[in-house]
Design a protein around this motif. Structure first.
Motif, PDB file in Angstrom:
ATOM      1  N   GLU A 389       0.838  -1.209   0.000  1.00 35.93           N
ATOM      2  CA  GLU A 389       0.000   0.000   0.000  1.00 35.93           C
ATOM      3  C   GLU A 389       0.864   1.245   0.000  1.00 35.93           C
ATOM      4  OE1 GLU A 389      -2.965   0.132   2.979  1.00 35.93           O
ATOM      5  OE2 GLU A 389      -3.842  -1.823   2.486  1.00 35.93           O
ATOM      6  N   TRP A 392       2.314   1.740  -3.592  1.00 38.89           N
ATOM      7  CA  TRP A 392       1.342   2.302  -4.541  1.00 38.89           C
ATOM      8  C   TRP A 392       1.005   3.746  -4.191  1.00 38.89           C
ATOM      9  CZ3 TRP A 392       1.135   0.392  -8.971  1.00 38.89           C
ATOM     10  CH2 TRP A 392       1.076  -0.965  -9.235  1.00 38.89           C
ATOM     11  N   ARG A 393       1.013   4.072  -2.902  1.00 38.03           N
ATOM     12  CA  ARG A 393       0.735   5.454  -2.506  1.00 38.03           C
ATOM     13  C   ARG A 393       1.825   6.382  -3.037  1.00 38.03           C
ATOM     14  NH1 ARG A 393      -0.509   4.389   2.276  1.00 38.03           N
ATOM     15  NH2 ARG A 393       1.492   4.716   3.293  1.00 38.03           N
ATOM     16  N   VAL A 395       3.552   5.867  -5.752  1.00 38.54           N
ATOM     17  CA  VAL A 395       3.291   5.990  -7.190  1.00 38.54           C
ATOM     18  C   VAL A 395       2.182   6.997  -7.447  1.00 38.54           C
ATOM     19  CG1 VAL A 395       2.466   4.767  -9.241  1.00 38.54           C
ATOM     20  CG2 VAL A 395       4.116   3.669  -7.717  1.00 38.54           C
ATOM     21  N   ASP A 396       1.106   6.927  -6.659  1.00 36.78           N
ATOM     22  CA  ASP A 396      -0.023   7.843  -6.850  1.00 36.78           C
ATOM     23  C   ASP A 396       0.374   9.292  -6.598  1.00 36.78           C
ATOM     24  OD1 ASP A 396      -1.694   5.750  -7.495  1.00 36.78           O
ATOM     25  OD2 ASP A 396      -2.413   5.472  -5.439  1.00 36.78           O
ATOM     26  N   GLU A 397       1.203   9.508  -5.593  1.00 34.61           N
ATOM     27  CA  GLU A 397       1.550  10.881  -5.202  1.00 34.61           C
ATOM     28  C   GLU A 397       2.682  11.471  -6.023  1.00 34.61           C
ATOM     29  OE1 GLU A 397       2.400  10.524  -1.066  1.00 34.61           O
ATOM     30  OE2 GLU A 397       0.284  10.236  -0.477  1.00 34.61           O
ATOM     31  N   LYS A 400       5.656   6.757 -10.940  1.00 36.40           N
ATOM     32  CA  LYS A 400       6.409   5.512 -10.938  1.00 36.40           C
ATOM     33  C   LYS A 400       7.904   5.743 -10.757  1.00 36.40           C
ATOM     34  CE  LYS A 400       7.704   1.700 -13.966  1.00 36.40           C
ATOM     35  NZ  LYS A 400       7.599   1.104 -15.316  1.00 36.40           N
ATOM     36  N   ARG A 455      -2.475  -1.839 -13.709  1.00 36.82           N
ATOM     37  CA  ARG A 455      -2.592  -1.903 -12.247  1.00 36.82           C
ATOM     38  C   ARG A 455      -3.962  -2.467 -11.892  1.00 36.82           C
ATOM     39  NH1 ARG A 455      -1.916   3.297  -8.208  1.00 36.82           N
ATOM     40  NH2 ARG A 455      -2.741   2.318  -6.293  1.00 36.82           N
ATOM     41  N   LEU A 457      -7.182  -2.863  -9.864  1.00 37.91           N
ATOM     42  CA  LEU A 457      -7.959  -2.041  -8.938  1.00 37.91           C
ATOM     43  C   LEU A 457      -8.927  -2.876  -8.114  1.00 37.91           C
ATOM     44  CD1 LEU A 457      -8.803   0.944 -11.345  1.00 37.91           C
ATOM     45  CD2 LEU A 457      -6.882   0.741  -9.738  1.00 37.91           C
ATOM     46  N   SER A 467      -6.466  -0.598 -14.310  1.00 40.70           N
ATOM     47  CA  SER A 467      -6.140   0.724 -14.843  1.00 40.70           C
ATOM     48  C   SER A 467      -4.921   0.582 -15.748  1.00 40.70           C
ATOM     49  CB  SER A 467      -5.839   1.695 -13.695  1.00 40.70           C
ATOM     50  OG  SER A 467      -5.376   2.933 -14.199  1.00 40.70           O
ATOM     51  N   GLU A 469      -2.208   2.719 -18.301  1.00 38.74           N
ATOM     52  CA  GLU A 469      -1.659   3.942 -18.889  1.00 38.74           C
ATOM     53  C   GLU A 469      -1.149   3.571 -20.283  1.00 38.74           C
ATOM     54  OE1 GLU A 469       1.780   7.331 -18.046  1.00 38.74           O
ATOM     55  OE2 GLU A 469       1.182   5.924 -16.463  1.00 38.74           O
ATOM     56  N   GLN A 527      -5.408   7.481 -20.266  1.00 37.58           N
ATOM     57  CA  GLN A 527      -5.571   6.692 -19.048  1.00 37.58           C
ATOM     58  C   GLN A 527      -6.916   5.991 -19.151  1.00 37.58           C
ATOM     59  OE1 GLN A 527      -3.071   6.758 -16.629  1.00 37.58           O
ATOM     60  NE2 GLN A 527      -4.064   4.995 -15.686  1.00 37.58           N
TER      61      GLN A 527
END
Length: 565
Positions: A389, A392-393, A395-397, A400, A455, A457, A467, A469, A527
């Motif tokens: 977690e 991935w957080r 990556v989100d913020e 990559k 990814r 979900l 998801s 890209e 996306q």
């Protein structure tokens, strides 16, 4: 309780014809019906001039009958782990024919006179089986097995675990197409007179359903670490413990043990060995500190410079053989230190891939990781990981690249800059085959530029949401079109089927397309999301897919799959 019968004598010293042998749903196959099916396969194989035949069956009872029929006809059986086109092509070069769920396969034939077979004792010194390594560090290798090797291993299992397993029904998550599944799910139950389930428990949820329909106290579960570390919560309603649980095919993570103890009633018996060596040792970690392995009956070991050497009746000869594992001896057995064959050289410096992976797992960013050597003129490493977690957080913020740099930084203190991974792939779980093995070929395929970086979900037993890209560097955009590139429809179909095969166990053969619609273009840098749903009906499996974005549906359709006729 049934007597133990060696497989070389099973057919002519068989049990009562009404004795139960296997079950499929609510149906029971007894020994009388099984022997008749073996005779039909024996007749079919006897009419063939070739000696080497590849067997691939989904149903375990049909597989067992074909296997014994082939052996009594003097044939050597090859066990492929899958029936993908590349696998079948290679088998055509090394075998004389196929039997099972493959095109143009041999079928059982009833003898013209309908008389009973005059079964003979099988030759213990004959090479009866060829299995394949998982190919975890390269191309899978063929390993011949004499019947004596297989029978000695079955006898060792009965000597070590016979009391715990007596009278139990065998459920399994692993395939009989691998040596672990073959021994624990087919050969050992046949010798011990233990009923086995004809169907494999493909998903963790299937374990809960199977135990709900059975009595756990009279059941043993033959499983892999991939299933045991993902036990479903439904199992907490099972109030009785299983008779025994077995695990092999890879290391069982320490963090999986509490769920096994709480949901299944006890820690599994872990089996250490390989396709090459057969079973070597076992352990049961009822407490976390119990890490020592104890040798199986008949196995002798010694240690030289941390390398494990063994002498075993499961090997082709009685010589001492070096393993690829590093160990240390303890008062109660031995402990594994890691594999010695995962040492590589980069710019004349020895690099331990296992040590690098341990350093990466020490960070809070990953749940699982594997490093592989990538092909090319210059030796370089690729990293495949399942982020946590926290990963991935990140990556989100920050993207990559931020996770790439964090992992490289975690290795910087212990690894030379030239040895740091250069390419990265992040996935929901490391790929595994029906034997729950992560093969080198499957890891390498993740770096194929045609595969989308996706990814996961959401996921259930028969549905998933991903998801994606849409990378502008995808080769699918080349020439389609130069001034305004778009993703071709054939690429969208390939993406849907590729990702579905990674998530679900699907039949091998493409049968047809249905209700195919392309509604909006997909352009580089988009996306998008991909919805996948599966539905099995009779002999066909339908895969429904839909590509979506904030602008609506881009494409949808249904792919119908099935096993070759």
């Amino acid at each position: 309780m049934a007597n133990f019968i060696s497989l070389d004598r099973l057919l002519f010293t068989t049990r009562e014809s009404t004795y139960p042998l296997a079950k499929n749903a609510a149906q029971i196959m007894d020994y009388g019906s099984f022997i008749k099916e073996v005779a039909r396969w024996h007749h079919a194989f006897s009419l063939q001039s070739g000696h080497r035949f590849a067997l691939y069956f989904n149903d375990s009872t049909t597989f067992a009958a074909a296997l014994l029929g082939a052996w009594h006809a003097g044939k050597c059986v090859y066990l492929p782990s899958d029936i993908l086109p590349a696998t079948l092509q290679k088998l055509q070069e090394s075998t004389d024919g196929f039997a099972g769920d493959v095109p143009t396969a041999l079928s059982p034939i009833s003898a013209a006179n309908g008389s009973a077979n005059n079964w003979q004792v099988l030759d213990l010194n004959a090479v009866m089986l060829v299995v394949y390594t998982s190919g975890s560090s390269g191309e899978p290798c063929a390993i011949p097995k004499k019947l004596s090797q297989l029978l000695s291993e079955v006898a060792a299992l009965e000597a070590c675990f016979g009391k715990q397993s007596a009278g139990a029904t065998v459920l399994a998550t692993v395939s009989h197409q691998h040596i672990y599944g073959l021994l624990f799910r087919i050969l050992w139950p046949l010798s011990a007179g233990r009923v086995f389930d004809a169907e494999r428990l493909v998903y963790p949820e299937d374990i809960a359903a199977a135990l709900r329909d059975a009595s756990p106290a009279t059941t043993i579960l033959v499983a892999s670490p991939a299933h045991l570390k993902r036990l479903p919560e439904q199992l907490k309603w099972q109030t009785q413990s299983l008779r025994a649980v077995f695990s092999s095919g890879g290391p069982l993570p320490l963090e999986a043990l509490p769920a096994c103890r709480n949901l299944l009633g006890s820690a599994p018996f872990e089996i250490y060995g390989s396709s090459e060596t057969g079973g070597i040792a076992w352990r049961q970690r009822q407490q976390d500190h119990q890490t020592a392995w104890r040798t199986l009956p008949g196995i002798a070991i010694r240690v030289e410079n941390e390398t494990l050497f063994l002498r075993s009746p499961h090997l082709s000869n009685n010589d001492w053989q070096a393993s690829n594992d590093r160990v240390t001896l303890t008062p109660s057995g031995f402990e594994l230190l890691g594999r010695s064959d995962r040492i590589i050289k980069i710019e004349e410096k020895r690099i331990s891939l296992s040590a690098m992976e341990q350093a990466l797992l020490a960070t809070p960013l990953l749940d699982d990781v594997r490093l592989i050597v990538l092909p090319g003129q210059r030796l370089s490493l690729g990293l495949i990981a399942s982020p946590s977690e926290a990963g991935w957080r990140l990556v989100d913020e920050q993207g990559k690249k931020a996770l790439n740099q964090a992992l490289r930084h975690a290795l910087a203190e212990s690894s030379e800059a030239s040895a740091l991974p250069r390419r990265f792939r992040y996935i929901w779980a490391l790929p595994s085959n029906t034997q729950s093995k992560t093969t080198h070929a499957a890891l390498l395929a993740l770096f194929d530029p045609r595969r989308p970086e996706a990814r996961l979900l959401e996921r259930s037993k028969d549905a998933a949401l991903l998801s994606i890209e849409v990378n502008a560097s995808s080769p699918f955009f080349d020439g389609h079109f130069n001034t305004a590139p778009i993703l071709p429809g054939v690429a969208q179909l390939e993406w849907a089927l590729c990702l579905a095969r990674e998530l679900f166990e699907l039949p091998a053969a493409f049968l047809r397309m249905e209700v195919l619609k392309f509604q909006q273009l997909i352009r580089p840098g988009s996306q998008i999301q991909l919805e996948l749903k599966t539905l099995s009906k009779d002999t066909e499996t339908m895969l429904t897919f839909k590509f979506l974005s904030t602008t609506g549906t881009h494409a949808s359709g249904r792919i119908v799959l099935g096993n070759p006729a």
